[in-house]
Write a protein that holds these residues in place. Structure first.
Motif, short mmCIF file in Angstrom:
data_model
loop_
_atom_site.label_atom_id
_atom_site.label_comp_id
_atom_site.label_asym_id
_atom_site.label_seq_id
_atom_site.Cartn_x
_atom_site.Cartn_y
_atom_site.Cartn_z
N LEU A 106 58.54 59.33 28.82
CA LEU A 106 58.67 59.26 27.36
C LEU A 106 60.09 58.85 26.96
O LEU A 106 60.27 57.98 26.09
N THR A 191 55.15 53.65 30.70
CA THR A 191 55.69 53.43 29.35
C THR A 191 54.84 52.49 28.52
O THR A 191 55.06 52.37 27.31
N TYR A 194 53.02 54.06 25.51
CA TYR A 194 53.99 54.52 24.52
C TYR A 194 54.56 53.36 23.72
O TYR A 194 54.67 53.43 22.49
N ILE A 225 58.74 59.83 17.69
CA ILE A 225 57.89 60.79 18.41
C ILE A 225 56.72 61.27 17.56
O ILE A 225 55.58 61.29 18.04
N ILE A 232 50.84 60.72 22.89
CA ILE A 232 51.46 61.70 23.77
C ILE A 232 50.47 62.79 24.14
O ILE A 232 50.32 63.15 25.31
#
Length: 315
Positions: A106, A191, A194, A225, A232
């Motif tokens: 993350l 990644t 994300y 976030i 997530i």
């Protein structure tokens, strides 16, 4: 009676609409044939093989013709110290790997997202993706060469006047080797989701936070976030569900040896030794079924907690 008929009409119309869509776009639906066959043949049909966990199976195609023994093999492995050693090793390695890889991936995605020059961003992404495409056998071979008694790392240690370390034969180093090499290989590839989720965040939120005086760190905490929180939580649920079942058995088989087996042996390697190497198929099937049930409980529990506290879930 009229209410029941009224309630059934939308369902009937929905069914007719689906059938009409299938008839109209049947060419597109033919692309589903191979994936469906794959999952049926290789995912669902093998589930029937779990029956041998309750039978004295000695090999051969007739899995239903063996003697029924009930929960004999479950009682056998639940009272077997080697199983519980493998069980706790599995939890230790999986949880340790998750606790390191998940936040590191993350953070790495957040750092890549801050690179503004596309040329450098693509270069960093390409370099970090490359280890994912290296064969696991090659990765384990590289690890063994690097950590050998006469390898580069021990040569560096010796040049500093320190004693060489037997990385591959000391059980205490196995966790570090397993987790470190796993993070290196999976970091860049992990990644991708994300970074994809970050592209969907409204850029006006960053502009507004910048006007309010928020720096890059606060923007990451309060904008980025929260914006990718569904991604997530989805990945975290899947990782938690795989704590017991997703330990990399092939990697451990390639890395461990008799000196580190007590600390490195996991459920997957135990099943391999008992079932494939030892010929005790029913015992191995019982252990594998137990492992799958624990995984189901974990992913269901994680999904429930995620849905309750973050309103994000898989179902």
């Amino acid at each position: 009676m009229s209410k029941v008929k009224a309630a059934s009409r939308p369902a009937a119309r929905k069914k007719d609409s689906l059938l009409h869509h299938i008839r109209k776009e049947w060419k597109l639906y033919t692309f589903l044939i191979l994936p469906i066959l794959y999952y049926v043949l290789f995912k669902y049909v093998p589930v029937l093989g779990n029956i041998i966990a309750f039978r004295r199976y000695k090999g051969g195609p007739n899995i239903l013709g063996q003697d029924w023994v009930g929960f004999r093999y479950f009682n056998q492995f639940l009272t077997d110290p080697s199983f519980w050693n493998a069980f706790w090793n599995t939890l230790r390695l999986s949880i340790g790997y998750l606790l390191v890889r998940f936040p590191v991936t993350l953070i790495f995605a957040l750092l890549i997202n801050e690179i503004r020059k596309q040329k450098w961003k693509k270069t960093v992404q390409t370099i970090s993706y490359l280890p994912h495409f290296i064969s696991l056998v090659v990765v384990c071979g590289m690890v063994k060469e690097l950590l050998a008694s006469n390898g580069p790392i021990n040569s560096l240690i010796a040049s500093l006047g320190l004693d060489k370390i037997a990385f591959l034969s000391e059980p205490g180093w196995f966790d570090t080797i397993y987790i470190g090499s796993g993070v290196w290989q999976a970091l860049g590839w992990g990644t991708i989701l994300y970074l994809t989720a970050m592209t969907n965040i409204n850029t006006e939120l960053y502009e507004a936070s910048s006007i309010d005086g928020a720096g890059k760190f606060k923007q990451a905490i309060h904008v980025t976030i929260p914006g990718i929180m569904p991604t997530i939580m989805t990945l975290l649920i899947m990782d938690i569900g795989g704590i017991v079942t997703s330990s990399n058995m092939q990697k451990i088989l390639l890395l461990y040896n008799p000196l580190t087996q007590e600390r490195a042996d996991i459920i997957g390697t135990l099943v391999y030794r008992m079932g494939i190497a030892g010929g005790n198929f029913s015992y191995a099937a019982a252990v594998g079924l137990f492992e799958a049930v624990i995984g189901l409980i974990l992913v269901t529990g994680a999904n429930f907690l995620s849905k309750k506290f973050t309103e994000t879930s898989l179902w």
